[in-house]
Scaffold this active site. Structure first.
Site, mmCIF file in Angstrom:
data_model
loop_
_atom_site.group_PDB
_atom_site.id
_atom_site.type_symbol
_atom_site.label_atom_id
_atom_site.label_comp_id
_atom_site.label_asym_id
_atom_site.label_seq_id
_atom_site.Cartn_x
_atom_site.Cartn_y
_atom_site.Cartn_z
ATOM 1 N N GLU A 14 0.836 -1.208 0.000
ATOM 2 C CA GLU A 14 0.000 0.000 0.000
ATOM 3 C C GLU A 14 0.870 1.257 0.000
ATOM 4 O OE1 GLU A 14 -1.876 -3.278 0.472
ATOM 5 O OE2 GLU A 14 -1.005 -2.672 2.385
ATOM 6 N N GLU A 51 4.429 -11.295 -4.472
ATOM 7 C CA GLU A 51 3.115 -11.689 -4.986
ATOM 8 C C GLU A 51 3.093 -11.648 -6.521
ATOM 9 O OE1 GLU A 51 0.088 -10.939 -1.307
ATOM 10 O OE2 GLU A 51 0.126 -9.411 -2.869
ATOM 11 N N TYR A 78 -5.336 -13.533 3.049
ATOM 12 C CA TYR A 78 -6.073 -12.567 3.858
ATOM 13 C C TYR A 78 -7.527 -13.027 3.911
ATOM 14 C CZ TYR A 78 -1.954 -9.664 3.604
ATOM 15 O OH TYR A 78 -0.671 -9.197 3.728
ATOM 16 N N GLU A 85 2.922 -14.146 4.072
ATOM 17 C CA GLU A 85 2.014 -13.118 4.574
ATOM 18 C C GLU A 85 0.716 -13.793 4.985
ATOM 19 O OE1 GLU A 85 1.200 -9.658 2.148
ATOM 20 O OE2 GLU A 85 3.200 -9.755 1.247
#
Length: 1009
Positions: free
Chosen positions: A140, A199, A268, A311
């Site tokens: 981000e 990623e 997530y 993650e």
């Protein structure tokens, strides 16, 4: 055997499997041989877990970004809190953009740009490191961590093997690899693995199942891998798939090029943003507390590798327009309890929480998706405080650090057949070498948080048992999970089973102290093999204590309310805690070995935080934080007779059960002074036609072509990055002669950006912006302005941006996409542009390239300490009428007591009845520490760390107000103390010594007027 077959096995079949576990040990070892990267055998791995120096390890890690807290002295604070919670590692993204202000400069030495202290602290404290250098990191951050000069299109489409892009990243990646190479586990350091890209699930064209290789992506990964190896990286190379559909870079799935040593999966499962409406992607519609199946993915995608999650969700970021304070209700301590235990049930033995400490999007470091805060609802809050989520995470981290057998398990089965309640299921994991078992229990539907009582059917070395046996129940009350153990080794003893969760244990003089916990009011039952008698040494909140000789040992039962109780079972000390007491129970290490052997720790009950411990002869030195008067209780070797807390002697007495007990005093109260009066000055002279833009701050806007794939609707090209101005506010002055009726202007600046226009000094209009639009166009009417027929007319466009987009959006330009003059035969004659003072020259290498925008006050340094504002008018309010930009400055002294850690936040608000159509920035000692857009976002609290604030000296506070309407702007600025702690982290002295992080104003600034 397939997973489906496992599920239909009853307990009899499971018991049969267990009886042959030891016999099949050799076959298991043969099936899953140890692997390495061919360069060393210090770091190895297999189907079960990572090996380091011939020891298996449960890698429990968390993400921390040094560039989001640009005070190196505070990195110790974060890492000590990570260590204290029981983590064995931490991870960090580097940021190419933070280190590369332009395409010919790399800065790894100035201020917080030198991150080598992280490696040194990791070695000192005993934490392994997962290094994640990019080049792209996402996070981000603006352009996903790419340097913003990379976003023009001149370097290709990025993240591929384009030679232009390769030439750009090579110096950065080379240098970062060289720095890291000196701090690897293979050379005595603590860097465990090195991640390639981020990623980047691009190994395949189309669906991964079709296995059609993406040759450009493969070539790119091979270039990065070769560079890492050529520059000294000898630890395993890793990757992180963005989801369970990518199947990229793992050798079990692929025999194509570009594969890494150990592939991993990011996940997530809850909403990754506090805006729940956005959460529909690969996980489907958002359902609170709904878990995902990872076991089948790992079995299919990488069966020869450990189940590794580089993650896993530690929290959620708060976007523009998100709720004030984030969304802790969705990812709170219950989330930590349930989801992290769920991963253990899925046989995960390496996971890193993103984020463990989020930090702050200070300056313009953020991408448009996030506001100024990057708190991430992380266990360690943005203001560095810890609370229930941290403590709940600690309960599991300390367990995984002490549960050595958890690093090698097979999933024997799962389902409701393990319990007598159809609303509760269990996953049975078993170590094929030791027979130790772990039963992870969950609601059958984890999105339902009902209060469920049940018994569990266990397989133990004493046979199949249904527990508890003596009147109690196991309970899942709310969104909770529990891990029950069987044949759990602690020292030379064995816990046959326990319905209370194991927190940790320590061995003193060859005798173990075992720590168990249950939620307040719940019962527990456990059996210690070989034990013969038990007694109650201390009962604080305990009841229904019973002892039952059986199964070749002794079973103990209890109910625990608030407090800590102690049982003696033979010569074994067992500490019983309720959840809140367990929150404040610590196991500080006496070694820098991240695995913390059982003889290399002491146990401490009571304080807010215990950072560390050391034993010298009969003296135990503890360091940590206390935020109020606290009872301190220590379990340590018998030869320890005295205790110090942060260097001060604690009067302690020996209890009947062998602990040392004393108390530490509350810290001194701290009161912040008021701000008093302010100095103020107008900061938008550029709106006037008479303003001279021929100086060093300005460049001609004259490009007729662009490498950017998005071509502008009008020329010249008005993309700010093309001219070396990459972030924040930019000012465009468009000249035209004669008459015109208006102008059509379309600006792109990212979500929540805005812009305003003035003609010959007269305010025309503003695009206020919102949280969902990254472009804003207006047709400006000149009917209320006065046009000159003899002198050039000047249209000023002031726009900000909220950072560059991530992934493929990094090339999305920032600036004016179209500028059409209406009612004019000739149109604009030319444009001039100003942005950050000096453009890419990086006038302030300490604060870095993201810190400043292009407002007049910033260019000439009004935000910096040391600027002389004595000739400015004085005001007591921060407000004005009319559409312009004004700066407000004040200085305020602080004098906090040394030996104290203090956390301070600034609080911004709009007075009742005042317009919210404005934008504000707050600078603290020259650092831009908050962007406040009250008509868009809800963030009002802005933590500022010690070191940026001087806790023992003068501080410069500056507010820039940009009124987007003629109603002007009015803001209230306050501050608050978040917490005060008597602490071994002396934030006061630290901040005083950080003077080099707060460089002052210089005359050089004047030339950018």
């Amino acid at each position: 055997m397939t997973r489906a077959t496992r599920l239909i096995y009853g307990l009899g079949a499971v018991a049969s499997l267990l009886s042959t576990a030891i016999a099949t040990e050799a076959q298991t070892t043969k099936d899953w041989p140890l692997q390495d990267d061919g360069l060393n055998q210090v770091v190895q791995w297999d189907h079960y877990s990572f090996h380091i120096n011939n020891q298996r390890i449960f890698v429990f890690s968390g993400e921390f970004h040094y560039w989001r807290i640009p005070v190196p002295g505070l990195w110790r604070d974060i890492l000590e809190k990570i260590k204290a919670a029981g983590f064995t590692a931490f991870a960090f993204y580097s940021s190419w953009g933070y280190h590369a202000p332009n395409n010919h400069t790399l800065d790894f030495t100035t201020g917080a740009h030198d991150f080598t202290p992280l490696y040194e602290l990791a070695k000192e404290l005993g934490l392994y490191i997962i290094v994640r250098p990019g080049p792209y990191v996402n996070a981000e951050a603006s352009a996903g961590g790419f340097p913003l000069w990379l976003t023009t299109g001149e370097y290709g489409t990025l993240r591929n093997n384009d030679t232009r892009y390769t030439k750009a990243w090579t110096p950065y990646f080379t240098k970062l690899s060289e720095i890291t190479s000196k701090h690897q586990v293979t050379g005595g350091g603590n860097t465990l693995v090195y991640q390639i890209e981020n990623e980047y699930g691009s190994q395949w064209e189309g669906w991964a199942s079709e296995r059609q290789p993406n040759e450009d992506a493969i070539a790119y990964m091979e270039l990065l891998e070769a560079n890492a190896r050529a520059n000294g990286i000898t630890v395993p190379l890793t990757s992180n798939d963005p989801n369970m559909n990518s199947h990229s870079w793992g050798s079990d799935w692929s025999n194509e090029g570009g594969n890494v040593d150990v592939a991993g999966l990011d996940s997530y499962p809850s909403c990754w943003t506090c805006d729940l409406s956005q959460c529909t992607s690969t996980n489907g519609a958002y359902v609170p507390f709904q878990v995902l199946d990872y076991y089948d993915y790992f079995q299919e995608s990488q069966p020869n590798l450990p189940s590794f999650m580089p993650e896993f969700q530690g929290g959620s970021f708060n976007p523009w327009g998100g709720p004030e304070g984030g969304c802790p209700q969705d990812i709170n301590q219950d989330f930590a309890n349930l989801f992290y235990r769920w991963n253990i049930g899925q046989r995960v033995t390496a996971m890193s929480l993103y984020m463990l400490f989020g930090g702050t999007n200070w300056g313009a470091i953020a991408a448009p998706v996030t506001a100024s805060s990057y708190d991430y609802s992380a266990p360690i809050s943005e203001d560095r405080s810890i609370g229930d989520k941290y403590y709940e995470t600690k309960l599991l981290a300390l367990f995984t650090r002490s549960a050595k057998d958890l690093t090698m398990t097979d999933l024997i089965g799962n389902g409701t057949q393990y319990t007598d309640n159809a609303n509760v299921r269990a996953y049975e994991l078993r170590n094929p070498k030791t027979n130790a078992g772990f039963y992870a229990t969950f609601h059958s539907n984890t999105s339902i948080g009902s209060n469920e009582a049940f018994h569990v059917k266990l397989n133990t070395s004493a046979g199949a048992l249904t527990v508890p046996k003596h009147g109690g129940v196991v309970r899942l009350n709310g969104h909770q999970s529990k891990i029950l153990v069987t044949d759990f080794k602690f020292g030379k003893e064995t816990l046959l089973y326990s319905t209370a969760e194991v927190l940790t244990y320590a061995v003193f003089e060859n005798t173990p102290t075992l720590v168990l916990w249950v939620p307040a009011g719940e019962s527990g039952e456990f059996n210690i093999k070989g034990a013969k008698k038990g007694s109650v040494s201390a009962c604080h909140g305990c009841s229904s204590v019973g002892f039952y000789p059986e199964h070749g040992g002794l079973t103990a039962t209890f109910t625990q309310s608030s407090g800590m109780s102690v049982l003696e079972i033979d010569n074994i000390r067992v500490i019983l805690l309720d959840r809140k007491s367990a929150y404040k129970f610590w196991a500080p290490a006496l070694t820098n070995n991240p695995l913390v052997p059982e003889t290399e720790t002491v146990l401490v009950q009571g304080p807010y935080l215990v950072r560390g411990a050391g034993v010298s002869g009969s003296k135990l030195a503890l360091t940590g934080d206390n935020t109020d008067k606290t009872v301190l209780e220590v379990f340590a070797p018998k030869n320890v007779k005295s205790v110090t807390w942060n260097g001060k002697t604690v009067h302690v007495e020996r209890t009947a059960y062998g602990s040392l007990k004393g108390s530490v005093e509350a810290p001194k109260t701290i009161k912040l002074p008021s701000f008093g009066s302010w100095k103020s000055n107008d900061s938008l002279p550029e709106r006037l036609a008479s303003y001279d833009d021929s100086g060093a701050a300005w460049v001609d806007v004259d490009h007729q072509t662009t490498s950017n794939p998005l071509k502008p609707k009008t020329l010249p090209v008005m993309y700010a990055d093309e001219y070396g101005f990459h972030n924040g506010v930019r000012l465009w002055r468009g000249y035209f002669n004669g008459s015109a009726t208006g102008a059509y202007i379309n600006v792109q600046g990212g979500s929540a950006f805005g812009w305003s226009a003035w003609l010959n000094g007269k305010f025309i209009d503003s695009f206020l912006g919102d949280a969902s639009h990254d472009q804003g166009n207006l047709t400006l009417s000149f009917s209320n302005a006065t046009l000159s027929t003899t002198e050039p007319n000047v249209l000023l466009i002031v726009h900000d941006d909220t950072g560059h987009d991530e992934t493929t959006g990094a090339l999305n330009p920032r600036g004016i996409l179209e500028a059409q003059l209406q009612g004019s035969a000739s149109g604009f004659t030319h444009w001039r542009l100003a942005g950050t003072a000096g453009g890419e020259s990086n006038l302030d290498p300490v604060r870095g390239v993201y810190n400043e925008d292009g407002l007049y006050g910033e260019r000439v340094g009004w935000h910096l300490p040391g600027f002389d504002d004595s000739k400015w008018p004085t005001t007591t309010s921060l407000g004005f009428k009319g559409a312009t930009v004004r700066f407000f400055r004040t200085t305020v002294p602080l004098n906090f007591p040394s030996g104290t850690d203090v956390s301070v936040s600034f609080v911004l608000s709009t007075p009742a009845g005042s317009t919210k159509a404005y934008r504000a920035q707050i600078f603290i000692n020259g650092y831009q520490y908050g962007r406040y857009n009250p008509h868009i976002g809800n963030q009002v609290i802005y933590p500022v760390p010690a070191g940026i604030l001087n806790y023992n000296g003068e501080n410069t506070v500056v507010v820039a107000l940009w009124a987007q309407t003629e109603a002007g702007a009015d803001i209230k600025v306050d501050w608050r103390v978040n917490y005060v702690a008597d602490s071994s982290l002396d934030a006061v002295t630290l901040s005083e010594k950080a003077e080099d992080l707060r460089p002052k104003w210089t005359e050089e600034r004047n030339k950018f007027a």
